[in-house]
Design a protein around this motif. Sequence first.
Motif, PDB file in Angstrom:
ATOM      1  N   ALA A  43       0.835  -1.205   0.000  1.00 39.22           N
ATOM      2  CA  ALA A  43       0.000   0.000   0.000  1.00 39.22           C
ATOM      3  C   ALA A  43       0.868   1.252   0.000  1.00 39.22           C
ATOM      4  CB  ALA A  43      -0.940   0.003   1.191  1.00 39.22           C
ATOM      5  N   ALA A  44       1.943   1.237   0.776  1.00 36.64           N
ATOM      6  CA  ALA A  44       2.815   2.407   0.857  1.00 36.64           C
ATOM      7  C   ALA A  44       3.506   2.642  -0.479  1.00 36.64           C
ATOM      8  CB  ALA A  44       3.844   2.223   1.961  1.00 36.64           C
ATOM      9  N   SER A  45       3.932   1.572  -1.147  1.00 38.47           N
ATOM     10  CA  SER A  45       4.625   1.752  -2.418  1.00 38.47           C
ATOM     11  C   SER A  45       3.677   2.281  -3.485  1.00 38.47           C
ATOM     12  CB  SER A  45       5.287   0.447  -2.868  1.00 38.47           C
ATOM     13  OG  SER A  45       4.310  -0.519  -3.154  1.00 38.47           O
ATOM     14  N   ARG A  46       2.430   1.831  -3.477  1.00 47.47           N
ATOM     15  CA  ARG A  46       1.454   2.363  -4.442  1.00 47.47           C
ATOM     16  C   ARG A  46       1.217   3.842  -4.192  1.00 47.47           C
ATOM     17  NH1 ARG A  46      -1.468  -2.611  -3.876  1.00 47.47           N
ATOM     18  NH2 ARG A  46      -2.676  -1.636  -2.253  1.00 47.47           N
ATOM     19  N   TYR A  47       1.097   4.220  -2.907  1.00 48.24           N
ATOM     20  CA  TYR A  47       0.878   5.620  -2.580  1.00 48.24           C
ATOM     21  C   TYR A  47       2.080   6.456  -2.988  1.00 48.24           C
ATOM     22  CZ  TYR A  47       0.263   9.890   0.067  1.00 48.24           C
ATOM     23  OH  TYR A  47       0.167  11.209   0.415  1.00 48.24           O
ATOM     24  N   ALA A  48       3.287   5.981  -2.655  1.00 50.28           N
ATOM     25  CA  ALA A  48       4.505   6.715  -3.001  1.00 50.28           C
ATOM     26  C   ALA A  48       4.655   6.819  -4.504  1.00 50.28           C
ATOM     27  CB  ALA A  48       5.725   6.043  -2.387  1.00 50.28           C
ATOM     28  N   SER A  49       4.319   5.753  -5.202  1.00 47.45           N
ATOM     29  CA  SER A  49       4.450   5.737  -6.651  1.00 47.45           C
ATOM     30  C   SER A  49       3.502   6.742  -7.303  1.00 47.45           C
ATOM     31  CB  SER A  49       4.180   4.335  -7.185  1.00 47.45           C
ATOM     32  OG  SER A  49       4.239   4.337  -8.578  1.00 47.45           O
ATOM     33  N   SER A  50       2.253   6.767  -6.854  1.00 49.86           N
ATOM     34  CA  SER A  50       1.305   7.705  -7.446  1.00 49.86           C
ATOM     35  C   SER A  50       1.651   9.147  -7.079  1.00 49.86           C
ATOM     36  CB  SER A  50      -0.130   7.375  -7.032  1.00 49.86           C
ATOM     37  OG  SER A  50      -0.301   7.597  -5.642  1.00 49.86           O
ATOM     38  N   ASN A  51       2.125   9.350  -5.844  1.00 48.91           N
ATOM     39  CA  ASN A  51       2.530  10.682  -5.416  1.00 48.91           C
ATOM     40  C   ASN A  51       3.761  11.135  -6.208  1.00 48.91           C
ATOM     41  OD1 ASN A  51       2.471  13.037  -3.929  1.00 48.91           O
ATOM     42  ND2 ASN A  51       3.682  12.190  -2.260  1.00 48.91           N
ATOM     43  N   SER A  86       2.710  12.072  -9.764  1.00 51.32           N
ATOM     44  CA  SER A  86       2.051  13.378  -9.847  1.00 51.32           C
ATOM     45  C   SER A  86       3.054  14.511  -9.651  1.00 51.32           C
ATOM     46  CB  SER A  86       0.910  13.483  -8.835  1.00 51.32           C
ATOM     47  OG  SER A  86       1.412  13.434  -7.510  1.00 51.32           O
ATOM     48  N   LEU A  87       4.058  14.291  -8.796  1.00 51.57           N
ATOM     49  CA  LEU A  87       5.094  15.298  -8.591  1.00 51.57           C
ATOM     50  C   LEU A  87       5.920  15.487  -9.866  1.00 51.57           C
ATOM     51  CD1 LEU A  87       6.479  17.227  -6.635  1.00 51.57           C
ATOM     52  CD2 LEU A  87       7.909  15.324  -5.883  1.00 51.57           C
ATOM     53  N   LYS A  88       6.289  14.387 -10.524  1.00 47.69           N
ATOM     54  CA  LYS A  88       7.032  14.475 -11.778  1.00 47.69           C
ATOM     55  C   LYS A  88       6.200  15.176 -12.852  1.00 47.69           C
ATOM     56  CE  LYS A  88      10.177  10.576 -11.323  1.00 47.69           C
ATOM     57  NZ  LYS A  88      10.597   9.293 -11.895  1.00 47.69           N
ATOM     58  N   ALA A  89       4.918  14.849 -12.910  1.00 43.17           N
ATOM     59  CA  ALA A  89       4.036  15.484 -13.893  1.00 43.17           C
ATOM     60  C   ALA A  89       3.940  16.985 -13.638  1.00 43.17           C
ATOM     61  CB  ALA A  89       2.654  14.850 -13.860  1.00 43.17           C
ATOM     62  N   GLU A  90       3.851  17.375 -12.380  1.00 42.18           N
ATOM     63  CA  GLU A  90       3.782  18.799 -12.043  1.00 42.18           C
ATOM     64  C   GLU A  90       5.093  19.501 -12.393  1.00 42.18           C
ATOM     65  OE1 GLU A  90       2.584  22.518 -10.899  1.00 42.18           O
ATOM     66  OE2 GLU A  90       1.418  20.743 -11.396  1.00 42.18           O
TER      67      GLU A  90
END
Length: 135
Positions: free
Chosen positions: A49-57, A60-64
């Motif tokens: 769960a933590a890796s999925r959250y970190a991955s999506s975060n 989104s940071l890279k996209a921004e």
Amino acid sequence: MIDLFLEAEIDVGYVKAIKTMQGATGVFLLIWLSGGYAQTSAIVAEPPAASRYASSNEKSLKAENRRLQKAVVRRLSLTRGLSASNILVVARNGVITLGGSVPAGDQFDLAVATAKSVEGVNEVRNDLTVRPEGF
């Protein structure tokens, strides 16, 4: 007459060498500004769960960061009186780093002011140099 021809060959060789060094310097600067890191062999296990959250975060940071970088590049290229063709832009968490060169000192300040005017930019780090065109 022959001396002029030899001087022209030397000048062409000199210019090619300078351009090659500029290209190599630009690549080095881009890698340095992007903060390239070597991969490590250490593997750290995270809960799924933590890796999925970190991955999506992280995504989104890279996209921004990409969005902000493109916005600054676009604004710089549309700014009158600014030659932005040799300016590199790196965005990280709202901090913009300008690298490369501008042909005149007045463009130095114009590039910084233009980057600061883009929405989402919190800080501008200026690593620009003044290099007259043709050098």
